[in-house]
Design a protein around this motif. Sequence first.
Motif, mmCIF file in Angstrom:
data_model
loop_
_atom_site.group_PDB
_atom_site.id
_atom_site.type_symbol
_atom_site.label_atom_id
_atom_site.label_comp_id
_atom_site.label_asym_id
_atom_site.label_seq_id
_atom_site.Cartn_x
_atom_site.Cartn_y
_atom_site.Cartn_z
ATOM 1 N N PHE A 1 0.787 -1.228 0.000
ATOM 2 C CA PHE A 1 0.000 0.000 0.000
ATOM 3 C C PHE A 1 0.821 1.281 0.000
ATOM 4 N N GLY A 2 2.146 1.190 0.195
ATOM 5 C CA GLY A 2 2.908 2.413 0.362
ATOM 6 C C GLY A 2 2.462 3.128 1.629
ATOM 7 N N MET A 3 2.698 4.416 1.721
ATOM 8 C CA MET A 3 2.320 5.160 2.923
ATOM 9 C C MET A 3 0.869 5.624 2.879
ATOM 10 N N THR A 4 0.335 5.808 1.668
ATOM 11 C CA THR A 4 -0.978 6.452 1.559
ATOM 12 C C THR A 4 -2.003 5.620 0.800
ATOM 13 N N GLY A 5 -1.682 4.366 0.487
ATOM 14 C CA GLY A 5 -2.623 3.533 -0.251
ATOM 15 C C GLY A 5 -3.727 2.985 0.640
ATOM 16 N N ARG A 6 -4.949 2.964 0.114
ATOM 17 C CA ARG A 6 -6.096 2.427 0.848
ATOM 18 C C ARG A 6 -6.803 1.385 -0.005
ATOM 19 N N VAL A 7 -7.318 0.362 0.656
ATOM 20 C CA VAL A 7 -8.121 -0.649 -0.019
ATOM 21 C C VAL A 7 -9.583 -0.215 0.001
ATOM 22 N N ILE A 8 -10.249 -0.398 -1.123
ATOM 23 C CA ILE A 8 -11.675 -0.080 -1.232
ATOM 24 C C ILE A 8 -12.365 -1.310 -1.814
ATOM 25 N N ILE A 9 -13.284 -1.871 -1.057
ATOM 26 C CA ILE A 9 -13.987 -3.089 -1.451
ATOM 27 C C ILE A 9 -15.423 -2.731 -1.826
ATOM 28 N N ASN A 10 -15.794 -3.055 -3.057
ATOM 29 C CA ASN A 10 -17.155 -2.760 -3.521
ATOM 30 C C ASN A 10 -17.536 -1.308 -3.234
ATOM 31 N N ASP A 11 -16.570 -0.417 -3.509
ATOM 32 C CA ASP A 11 -16.744 1.036 -3.369
ATOM 33 C C ASP A 11 -16.920 1.496 -1.928
ATOM 34 N N VAL A 12 -16.553 0.652 -0.970
ATOM 35 C CA VAL A 12 -16.604 1.031 0.447
ATOM 36 C C VAL A 12 -15.193 0.936 1.015
ATOM 37 N N ALA A 13 -14.725 2.019 1.643
ATOM 38 C CA ALA A 13 -13.396 2.035 2.255
ATOM 39 C C ALA A 13 -13.508 1.599 3.711
ATOM 40 N N PRO A 14 -12.903 0.472 4.101
ATOM 41 C CA PRO A 14 -12.986 0.034 5.502
ATOM 42 C C PRO A 14 -12.281 0.976 6.466
#
Length: 255
Positions: A68-81
């Motif tokens: 993810f690096g320092m600022t990467g975020r995972v978004i699942i089905n357009d929802v960010a946990p």
Amino acid sequence: MPEGLEAAIYADAASELVGHVVTSIEVDDRCTDSNELSIVVGQRVQSVRRHGKRVALVLDGDQLELFFGMTGRVIINDVAPIGALEYGPSSERPEWDRLKLTTDVGSLRVNDPRRWARFTLNPDWSTLGVDFLSDAHQLDDVLERHRRRTAAVKSVLLDQRVIAGLGNMLVDEVLFMAGIDPCRTFASLSADERRQLSPHISEVVTRLGELGGSHTGVLSPEVRASLPACPIDGAPLSRVKVSGRTTIFCSLHQR
């Protein structure tokens, strides 16, 4: 980069894709060669693997690591946990998508404004230390093996070859609660001080996990920015660099 707590949250969210087939993958070639990752199309997501800060989708024949690096975020089905990271924006833009993996039931995106995210097939995690969510006995054992190291206490705890998953904010919180100066050498710790570390690691990761991530501790981003009086003893908090990392501590109760 996101710490172990954030990686655990991302891995849990990504488990929604388990049992489903990858139908397409789009990758920003400035992060990873998209041709290399095309092999995952048609493979079924069997499970999600996590160790420390590292997360991988286990497929039929390959594993796809999400870095993810320092600022990467995972978004699942357009929802960010996770709504926001300490060093990243709270919003997202389509042009920040560095990977989009679609299955027959939904999608996983890695959204990163800085393009530090990376994606690797079949990663080697053999150099990683014990996972930060391991029990106190395992943590005690690994810390005892490093008792003669002359590096700063904080540097040893940040070393992913020792304990995988502890990052800057978690380590500051652990040492704050344990009352240990992050600048001391690890070798200077007494046996009792070393034994204090594992229960404090377990307490901090449990508490902050329940609150929502590594940014929710006593030494929150707001506290790190403003340096108010220490909530334990009222002394001024200090900011220094340890191994190049911004470090917040109390010079009165952390000895």
